[in-house]
Design an enzyme around this catalytic site. Structure first.
Site, short mmCIF file in Angstrom:
data_model
loop_
_atom_site.label_atom_id
_atom_site.label_comp_id
_atom_site.label_asym_id
_atom_site.label_seq_id
_atom_site.Cartn_x
_atom_site.Cartn_y
_atom_site.Cartn_z
CG ASP A 54 35.86 46.07 34.90
OD1 ASP A 54 35.51 44.89 34.73
OD2 ASP A 54 36.67 46.42 35.78
CG ASP A 75 40.01 40.67 38.62
OD1 ASP A 75 40.69 41.23 37.75
OD2 ASP A 75 38.97 41.16 39.10
C1 DGJ Z 1 37.95 43.99 38.28
C2 DGJ Z 1 37.18 43.19 37.26
O1 DGJ Z 1 37.43 43.68 35.99
C3 DGJ Z 1 35.71 43.24 37.59
O2 DGJ Z 1 34.98 42.55 36.63
C4 DGJ Z 1 35.47 42.68 38.96
O3 DGJ Z 1 35.76 41.31 38.97
C5 DGJ Z 1 36.32 43.42 39.97
N1 DGJ Z 1 37.70 43.47 39.60
C6 DGJ Z 1 36.20 42.79 41.32
O4 DGJ Z 1 36.98 43.41 42.24
#
Ligand code: DGJ
Length: 738
Positions: A539, A469
């Site tokens: 997300d 990430d």
């Molecule tokens: C941002 C990501 O897009 C999410 O899927 C998740 O992994 C969060 N970070 C975790 O902090």
């Protein structure tokens, strides 16, 4: 004479000459269906004569010295005639801002991946500055990659002010540009607009996440409003995960001028004597089968040459994020593993919240960089979880964010000099009010990031998947590592450092699956995918909005790379309630996964997911390796969206149909299929069926010809018990050739 030269080149190509000088005036770069023709006369600037449908040797030769050729500089440089846009702008060691390059040779070589590289070497007429323009093709693929190497042979430092990867003139006309824009939880919206006079620019200056806002890819439809299956279309994808700039300048001449490359703003690059700079690749493709043809070209090429392990099936997984967020603990993880295994899933991924000793990661404001297990949450550590996964017959994956730290972390306490920061300024903080970006321009930080992954993988070799990430942009322009006179290198050296680190990681751990995630869909770029097996699209898992987001993403990226999860209802971003059948039917058009707490699901919903997983396994190779045919765009607002995947042999296909809204008396179009063999006969079978009775055409056979002219009539609702009716409706059909 010219034709002879062309024949010589073709002969050299056929022999796979490696590298051979095949200097010739006419340079002909062919894919099976396209040609790029250059005029490379020694002592003259390199000219582009043509790009489009594959030309015969005779037509190619006729283009030189007229014959309707473009005849513009193939890589325009700045200085003489400075009123025009240029791809390269240089300040020479003596301060001269003009460049004037001429061809010195042409060579061909074959690279390790089987690519055929044509290099046109150029040199400034006065200064010892070399500019090599490269073109790479792969046998059987329709993409031409182009990039440039600049070498400073001057006595002092040369400054690169602009250094584009490529330039392409496109004949002025009713040309439309298709591109993607978005933001967090609303990625990859499609825009289609005619190119009018002036400049249309797409750019990114985030530093790290370069596909949240706009994307570094475009399609240009040459015959008016973009059409899915007909019309001439050029596709251009800049393969670079950092700041980019892609623009079309439509001036008063006969051409739209497309430029694409690293965004040079605040990034002028200094080359000392003897140093070189290589731009990222710009991938170009052309098709007369409309937008769909260009997408299929990108998908095939990408799977074969860009996407890490693009020929390996992806596993069906459960990710813990939306299920439990930071509430990680051993019993909950074990429960999730048991549940996904019982539904037929193959992998469990523990997301954020598992680490931190002095500073446990309970919310998003601490601990990044402290990649040690929080033993209060996980008393038996990663090994305990790996055991649990093994017991359930599934694989285990883990979340990390290795390019980041927080002010609240042991790493930052020890190494405040590792972060991106300008002198004499307060540190600018991001997520959680404490997040900081590590300075990957610094080799010590590169080592650190390598060690994060290497230590995890060495200690726990059974880890099968990493979600990588990155949740912050570069928040202030300053490198504590780079010298004062090279501060403008920050954005570029960050990515050079990251690439070096990823090379080391992949050399040591070639088999682990790695997902590129960056605040959702911030890292969907072909420049990143050589190290990554897939990317997180967004997300936002709302299935209705995902139809739009995945539609846009599919313009340039194949389903195998698009992580697409069934999440809870109501959705955590839009709060929309969508039945699990529709959520599953959308998710299974990409790389299927789940992202919720199975313990909160009803048995009935679980049964639908179990069925979806079982059915997805039967179609996985078609979805992940097949050719995409988009049939009805959600953007047309006809109340329905539809697409299908067809195997290259056209003997198996999956058809998706999603109703997008509901009104009484609604008349939806019937959707003709595409991509099938008209002369083959296909048996129809509905997947993910929840209806009490089969569809009227279940088990029946139809010719490809019939299906492509007429399609099948989809009922507007599911045929379920009265209390189970919903306003959503969707269908997934498998079509198997007899
Ligand atoms: C941002 C990501 O897009 C999410 O899927 C998740 O992994 C969060 N970070 C975790 O902090």
């Amino acid at each position: 004479m010219r034709q002879n030269n062309l024949l010589k080149i073709l002969a050299a190509l056929a022999l796979g000459a490696c590298p051979a000088s095949v200097f010739a005036e006419l340079v002909d770069i062919n894919t099976p269906g396209t040609s790029l023709i250059l005029d490379a006369r020694e002592g003259e600037p390199l000219k582009i004569l043509y790009y489009g449908d594959r030309l015969s040797a005779q037509d190619a030769a006729a283009l030189q010295d007229g014959g309707g050729a473009i005849n513009l500089n193939a890589y325009p440089v700045y200085g003489l005639q400075p009123m025009a846009e240029a791809a390269l702008s240089v300040t020479h060691a003596d301060g001269n801002r003009t460049t004037d390059v001429a061809v010195t040779g042409v060579s061909k070589s074959t690279d390790a991946d089987g690519g055929e590289v044509t290099t046109v070497a150029m040199k400034d007429r006065y200064y010892p500055l070399e500019v090599n323009v490269n073109y790479r093709t792969y046998p059987g693929d329709e993409v031409i990659e182009t990039w440039v190497d600049v070498k400073n042979g001057e006595k002092g430092t040369v400054t690169l002010n602009r250094f584009m990867s490529g330039y392409l003139p496109v004949r002025y006309g009713d040309v439309w540009m298709s591109s993607l824009y978005g933001t967090w939880a609303d990625e990859t919206n499609l825009t289609e607009e005619p190119l009018t006079h002036g400049v249309k620019m797409i750019k990114n200056k985030d530093g790290l996440r370069n596909s949240h806002t706009s994307h570094s890819e475009v399609m240009l439809s040459l015959d008016g409003k973009p059409r899915e299956n007909t019309g001439r279309v050029i596709g251009a994808a800049l393969c670079y995960p950092g700041n980019y700039k892609l623009f079309v300048d439509t001036d008063d001449g006969n051409y739209h001028h497309l430029f694409a490359g690293i965004n040079e703003e605040n990034s002028e690059y200094h080359l000392k004597k003897g140093e070189s700079f290589t731009t990222p690749e710009l991938a170009l493709t052309y098709s007369d089968e409309g937008l769909g043809g260009v997408s299929r070209n990108f998908h095939r090429w990408g799977r074969a040459h860009r996407l890490h392990a693009g020929d390996k099936e992806r596993k069906i997984l459960l990710n813990s994020w939306e299920g439990v967020y930071f509430d990680i603990n051993e019993p909950v993880m074990a429960g999730m593993m048991e549940d996904i295994a019982s539904m037929g899933g193959e992998l469990f991924v523990m997301d954020d919240g598992w680490f931190g000793d002095k500073y446990p990661r309970d919310v998003d404001n601490s601990s990044l960089g402290d990649w040690v297990v929080d033993t209060k949450k996980l008393p038996n550590g990663i090994n305990g979880l790996l055991e649990e996964a093994k017991k359930n017959g599934i694989k285990f994956g883990i979340w990390i964010e290795p390019e980041m730290t927080n002010t609240v972390s042991e790493l930052y306490e020890k190494h405040p000099e590792y972060i991106v920061k300008a002198p004499n300024r307060e540190v600018v903080k991001g997520r959680g009010g404490t997040q900081l970006v590590l300075d990957l321009a610094n080799p010590k930080v590169q080592d650190l990031v390598f060690e994060v992954v290497d230590t995890l993988m060495t200690k726990y070799p059974a880890i099968d998947y990493i979600k990588w990430d990155a949740n912050a942009p570069v928040m202030e322009h300053g490198s504590q590592y780079l010298t004062a006179d090279n501060q403008s290198h920050l954005y570029i050296d960050y990515h050079k450092g990251l690439e070096k680190t990823l090379d080391r990681i992949r050399a040591a751990h070639p088999d682990v699956t790695i997902q590129a995630c960056a605040s959702g869909g911030g890292r969907a770029n072909w420049g990143f995918l050589p190290w990554f097996d897939e990317f997180w699209v967004s997300d936002n898992n709302d299935a209705l909005q995902r139809v739009y987001m995945q539609w846009g993403t599919s313009y340039f990226y194949p389903a195998i790379a698009m992580a697409s999860h069934i999440s809870a209802s109501p959705n955590h971003q839009t709060f929309r309630r969508i039945p699990v059948k529709f959520r599953a039917d959308v998710a299974m058009s990409g790389r299927l996964g789940l992202e919720m707490q199975p313990r909160n699901m009803s048995d009935e919903d679980k049964a639908v997911c179990r069925q979806a997983i079982a059915d997805y396994k039967t179609i996985r190779p078609i979805v992940q390796f097949g050719d995409l045919y988009r049939l009805q765009s959600p953007y047309d607002k006809k109340g329905v969206a539809s697409l299908m995947y067809v195997t290259p042999a056209k003997d198996d296909a999956v058809f998706y149909w999603w109703k997008l809204d509901t009104f009484m008396g609604q008349q939806l179009p019937r959707i003709p299929m595409a991509g099938l063999d008209p002369d083959k006969t296909y048996r129809v079978h509905e997947l993910n069926r929840i209806d009490n009775e089969p569809l009227p055409f279940e088990g029946k056979t139809f010719t490809g010809r019939y299906l492509m002219s007429n399609g099948l009539e989809m009922p507007l609702t599911y045929k379920v018990d009265y209390n189970k009716n919903t306003d959503f409706s969707s269908r997934v059909l498998r079509l198997t050739a007899l």
